[in-house]
Scaffold this active site. Sequence first.
Site, mmCIF file in Angstrom:
data_model
loop_
_atom_site.group_PDB
_atom_site.id
_atom_site.type_symbol
_atom_site.label_atom_id
_atom_site.label_comp_id
_atom_site.label_asym_id
_atom_site.label_seq_id
_atom_site.Cartn_x
_atom_site.Cartn_y
_atom_site.Cartn_z
ATOM 1 C CG HIS A 131 -1.888 -1.144 1.205
ATOM 2 N ND1 HIS A 131 -3.043 -1.123 0.467
ATOM 3 C CD2 HIS A 131 -1.866 -2.354 1.825
ATOM 4 C CE1 HIS A 131 -3.695 -2.262 0.634
ATOM 5 N NE2 HIS A 131 -2.996 -3.026 1.449
ATOM 6 N N GLY A 158 5.601 -24.575 8.689
ATOM 7 C CA GLY A 158 4.287 -24.042 9.003
ATOM 8 C C GLY A 158 4.322 -22.568 9.374
ATOM 9 C CB ALA A 176 7.811 -23.577 11.738
ATOM 10 N NE ARG A 182 16.500 -8.691 5.224
ATOM 11 C CZ ARG A 182 17.189 -7.901 6.034
ATOM 12 N NH1 ARG A 182 18.507 -7.927 6.005
ATOM 13 N NH2 ARG A 182 16.580 -7.077 6.850
ATOM 14 N NE ARG A 199 21.486 -26.238 9.871
ATOM 15 C CZ ARG A 199 21.094 -27.250 9.074
ATOM 16 N NH1 ARG A 199 21.801 -27.564 8.017
ATOM 17 N NH2 ARG A 199 19.991 -27.921 9.372
#
Length: 203
Positions: A131, A158, A176, A182, A199
Amino acid sequence: MGDVTGRAARLAALAEQDEDLRSLLSDGWMRYRTSPALQELTREAHATCARIGEVYHSDPDEARRLFRELVPAAQDGIDFRPPLTIDYGDRLVIGARTFINADFMVIGGGLVTIGADCLIGPRCSIYTPNHAEDAVRRLEGWERPEPVTIGNNVWLGGSVTITPGVTIGDNSIIGAGSVVTRDIPAGVVAVGNPCRPVRDIAG
């Protein structure tokens, strides 16, 4: 093939009448709240998502047919679990053999490309609209979609949230609950809010 051609023709016809839809398709600034075409397309998509959820257990073949109708660029072997929330199926590309768990959400009209052989965990969300920051333009409803690209063989744990304009490289794993703000390179484990690589994945 006829259904895909028909959908493309309808989208083109709607775009001729609606400046905001034309702008969406060219990744420009648009106003959803004042666009009859954009609202019509999302209502139809949400209705199809709801119908998929209704028939999934009693008639899985029909649910798969509806999914292919909703997402014409879905490739073969995709497995999914409802409920789904997809704003614009024509702006979604999903590669072969990808698995999508329950509560998958794709919001906004930015082009979303998901590669082959991905694992999408439950309650994953992909957001494409930005927006306007300017207060007046935001009140006027201006927003600009940005594409999201997920490579091949990516695993999203998840409740991962992906924000506009992000690319995730091939073979990476997103932990999760992460919020991806980015780009994430290929071949890494990345976690956190904001999500960062922690890693490399051993070959």
